[in-house]
Structures are given as structure tokens and as C-alpha cells.
Write a protein that holds these residues in place. Structure first.
Motif, PDB file in Angstrom:
ATOM      1  N   GLU A 120      55.893  34.971  44.149  1.00 35.77           N
ATOM      2  CA  GLU A 120      55.769  34.131  45.348  1.00 35.77           C
ATOM      3  C   GLU A 120      55.291  34.951  46.554  1.00 35.77           C
ATOM      4  N   SER A 121      54.309  35.780  46.330  1.00 40.96           N
ATOM      5  CA  SER A 121      53.834  36.664  47.399  1.00 40.96           C
ATOM      6  C   SER A 121      52.715  36.056  48.239  1.00 40.96           C
ATOM      7  N   GLY A 128      49.373  24.200  49.700  1.00 42.42           N
ATOM      8  CA  GLY A 128      50.728  24.474  50.163  1.00 42.42           C
ATOM      9  C   GLY A 128      51.623  25.072  49.098  1.00 42.42           C
ATOM     10  N   GLU A 129      51.081  25.372  47.930  1.00 32.08           N
ATOM     11  CA  GLU A 129      51.880  25.900  46.834  1.00 32.08           C
ATOM     12  C   GLU A 129      51.928  27.423  46.889  1.00 32.08           C
ATOM     13  N   THR A 130      53.105  27.979  46.527  1.00 33.44           N
ATOM     14  CA  THR A 130      53.231  29.433  46.416  1.00 33.44           C
ATOM     15  C   THR A 130      52.798  29.866  45.028  1.00 33.44           C
ATOM     16  N   GLU A 131      52.254  31.062  44.947  1.00 32.06           N
ATOM     17  CA  GLU A 131      51.755  31.589  43.686  1.00 32.06           C
ATOM     18  C   GLU A 131      52.372  32.958  43.406  1.00 32.06           C
ATOM     19  N   ILE A 182      44.431  31.970  51.843  1.00 35.99           N
ATOM     20  CA  ILE A 182      45.807  32.197  51.410  1.00 35.99           C
ATOM     21  C   ILE A 182      46.625  32.749  52.570  1.00 35.99           C
ATOM     22  N   GLU A 183      47.942  32.631  52.427  1.00 34.79           N
ATOM     23  CA  GLU A 183      48.852  33.147  53.439  1.00 34.79           C
ATOM     24  C   GLU A 183      49.872  34.070  52.789  1.00 34.79           C
ATOM     25  N   TRP A 208      46.297  33.827  38.704  1.00 39.78           N
ATOM     26  CA  TRP A 208      45.704  34.529  39.843  1.00 39.78           C
ATOM     27  C   TRP A 208      45.719  36.022  39.566  1.00 39.78           C
ATOM     28  N   ILE A 209      44.528  36.660  39.707  1.00 37.08           N
ATOM     29  CA  ILE A 209      44.430  38.123  39.622  1.00 37.08           C
ATOM     30  C   ILE A 209      43.693  38.594  40.863  1.00 37.08           C
TER      31      ILE A 209
END
Length: 372
Positions: A120-121, A128-131, A182-183, A208-209
Motif C-alpha cells: 500500500e505504498s 482512488g485505490e491503493t496498490e 499516483i500519490e 505494478w512494477i
């Protein structure tokens, strides 16, 4: 109810006959018991049939999944060696500082790839989703892993690059060359450019990479500084002419002071992944088998039947038995015959004037002689 009782008794007798000839008295008693209560026998047979079908289906699906997973995993791993932590705990296991540098400095090692994983970084602004992205050197990645790049552009590789799994790219409606905002956790926003879209997520399952340098964009700005993800594992390619024994000795010399670290060859790494999958599938199969056994046990336990008198319209004599079922459509009782056996009798509810049943234990305890 009636149909099941009609079929269950003759089927139980027919199937039990050979076993009675072989097993003697115990088999004969089992056969008679099955025919004596056809309702319970039919229910148990149905539960067994459904349970066996589920177990068989899960076994077939599990074997297919395991074979598919093993093939995908083996196709994805190109590196000769992997060093990772086997430490268990709620936090993401990370390699101690200096391990990656020490391995890269070995003369027996030709190339290394450091992979980080950040739980969740980042947050995707559009959704709005965390990855939970992985991060690494994207230019070096293909030498160690085959992620099956569907499309890519090497000219876009840089400190703001990202590889997206094809489903993630479809959800965001982006392709190679597009940018995604991204945030970070310190509320700093930046844009990353899609340098590639990949189709094999056997290793990099988050979808995600990132390029490892992406996190530098959030350093020194924002409401607070962020700590980039630590090294999760390191993969290595050995130099030409280096044997497995020589490589193992050199790698173990670097990680010797850290008992939680494990050096695995490509085959060791793949076997460990397959064992993890096998453990999960074994647990699922065990739970399913237990549920089947419990279902069979529940059907084999006869419910506490209450004695009943059924008054049929047009008859002066009530019919005695044990109440099996009573609803708006039908009344079913188990009637004992003079020879000691039982038969199921079914009466349409419209033909029944009254049914008198014994009081249950719970109801009996609630009665008060002072208030009849």
C-alpha cells in the motif's frame, strides 16, 4: 418423501445383498438398518453423492491449477539464484542492509537484480485505490524474469517508468506511452509513464512494477519524508564456467551471519513455490473431506421423533406413529407394523382432521402446573 422411500428400500436391499453374503451378520444388520429407514438412507446417499462429486471436482481442478501454476512459474524464472528471507511474521520480510551490494561484488556472480515490494505504498489518483507495487531496475528485469511483455518501449525506461499487468492497464484504459498519476503515502503526487504491459503475473502478482527510482520523486517534499521499500529478494546470474558448488559457497559466505536468509537455486526456488501451492490445496481438500464426513454423520443421526396420532377424515380410528413431516400440504408419519418393521405413511393435509403429538422436552420444561 414418498418417491425416495419407494426407491431407497429396494436399492438398499439390492446393493447390500452381496455384502451380506460376504460379511455375515454385521452386513445383514447394516442392510436391514438401511432398509428400515429409507428416508435417512436416501438422504445419506444424496449427501455422499454430492460430497464425492465435490471432492472429485476439486481434485481435478486442483491438479489442473497446480500444473498450470508450475508451468507458468517455471517459464517466468530465468535467474540462476535467489536470496530471500524465510522469516515469518506480519511485516514484509526484508533483506538486511548491504546484502545486495555484497552479492553484486562477488566474482562468481555476473549480474544481480534487487526487487522491492511496498505494501500500500501508492494510491492511483484516477481510481482512488491503493496498490502494492514491486519496484526494481526495469532495464535489468528481462534478464532475470520473463514477465511476457505484450508491448513495451525501451526508450521510455527511466526514473518515472512503470510496467503494468494487462488487466491493470485495461482498467485504467492506458497503454505504452500513457501516463498515470499516483500519490505516495506522504501525499506527494507524481506521474509515471507506462513503459510496458505484461501478461505473466506469476512472480509480480500485484500488477505494478515501478522503476526503483520512482520513490526518489517523493523524497524531501510533502508532509513528511517516505521510506522506500526495503529489498525483498535478490536474484543472480552466475558467470560463465562457475559451478553450482562454487556459486553456493560464495553466496553463503555473504549471508552466513543472517540465519533467516536462504540461498536457492532456480530449481529450489520453483520447488518451494510448488510446495506452498500444495500446502494450500491440501488444506482445502482436507476441509472439504471433513465437511463431507460431517454431512454424512448428520444424516445418520436420527432426529428425536415425537409420537403422534393422526385423525383422518371419515375414519373413527386414529393412526399411531412417529411424526416425520407436517406442513400445509402433507402429514407424514413412520408407522410401526406388527412384525416390528416400519413403514412411511403420507396423508394429504386436506384429509387430516387433527394431529396430536407428544410434547417436546423443551415445551414440557416450560409448562407450569399452576398455570395449565
Amino acid at each position: 418423501v414418498y418417491k425416495r422411500q419407494v426407491f431407497a428400500r429396494p436399492v438398499a436391499r439390492a446393493i447390500g445383498a452381496p455384502f451380506e453374503a460376504i460379511g455375515g451378520v454385521p452386513s445383514r444388520m447394516a442392510r436391514e438398518n438401511a432398509g428400515r429407514n429409507p428416508e435417512r438412507t436416501a438422504t445419506a446417499a444424496s449427501a455422499l453423492m454430492i460430497g464425492l462429486a465435490l471432492v472429485t471436482t476439486v481434485a481435478v481442478v486442483a491438479d489442473s491449477f497446480k500444473a498450470t501454476f508450475s508451468e507458468a512459474f517455471r517459464n517466468a524464472v530465468v535467474a540462476d539464484w535467489v536470496v530471500l528471507s524465510d522469516q515469518q511474521g506480519p511485516a514484509t520480510p526484508e533483506l538486511p542492509a548491504g546484502i545486495a551490494e555484497g552479492l553484486a561484488a562477488l566474482p562468481e556472480i555476473d549480474r544481480t537484480l534487487v526487487v522491492e515490494w511496498g505494501q500500500e505504498s501508492i494510491r492511483v489518483i484516477e481510481t482512488g485505490e491503493t496498490e502494492d507495487p514491486y519496484s526494481t531496475d526495469l532495464a535489468e528485469l528481462p534478464r532475470h524474469f520473463d514477465v511476457d511483455l505484450v508491448s513495451s518501449d525501451a526508450d521510455l525506461l527511466g526514473p518515472d517508468a512503470v510496467y503494468l499487468f494487462e488487466d491493470e492497464a485495461d482498467d485504467l484504459a492506458v497503454g505504452v506511452g500513457d501516463r498515470v498519476e499516483i500519490e505516495f503515502v506522504n501525499q506527494v503526487t507524481t506521474e509515471v509513464v507506462v513503459a510496458g504491459v505484461y501478461a505473466d503475473r506469476a512472480i509480480f502478482d500485484s500488477g505494478w512494477i515501478l522503476d526503483s527510482r520512482v520513490y526518489q520523486a517523493a523524497q524531501g517534499v510533502g508532509v513528511s519524508d517516505i521510506v522506500p521499500p526495503g529489498d525483498t529478494f535478490v536474484t543472480m546470474l552466475v558467470g560463465g564456467g562457475v559451478t553450482e558448488e562454487e556459486a553456493r559457497a560464495a553466496i553463503n559466505a555473504v549471508i552466513a551471519d543472517f540465519s533467516q536468509l536462504d540461498a536457492q537455486t532456480q530449481d529450489d526456488f520453483l520447488d518451494e513455490a510448488e510446495r506452498s501451492v500444495n500446502q494450500v490445496l491440501t488444506i482445502i481438500n482436507s476441509l472439504l473431506r471433513v465437511s463431507v464426513v460431517l454431512a454424512l454423520l448428520s444424516t445418520s443421526i436420527a432426529p428425536s421423533a415425537r409420537a403422534a396420532l393422526v385423525f383422518v377424515r371419515g375414519s373413527d380410528t386414529p393412526i399411531a406413529g412417529f411424526l416425520v413431516r407436517r406442513d400445509d400440504a402433507v402429514v407424514v408419519i413412520r408407522e410401526q407394523l406388527p412384525n416390528g418393521k416400519f413403514q412411511m405413511r403420507e396423508f394429504p393435509a386436506a384429509d387430516v382432521d387433527d394431529v396430536i403429538v407428544t410434547v417436546s422436552e423443551e415445551r414440557l420444561q416450560s409448562l407450569d402446573p399452576a398455570s395449565p
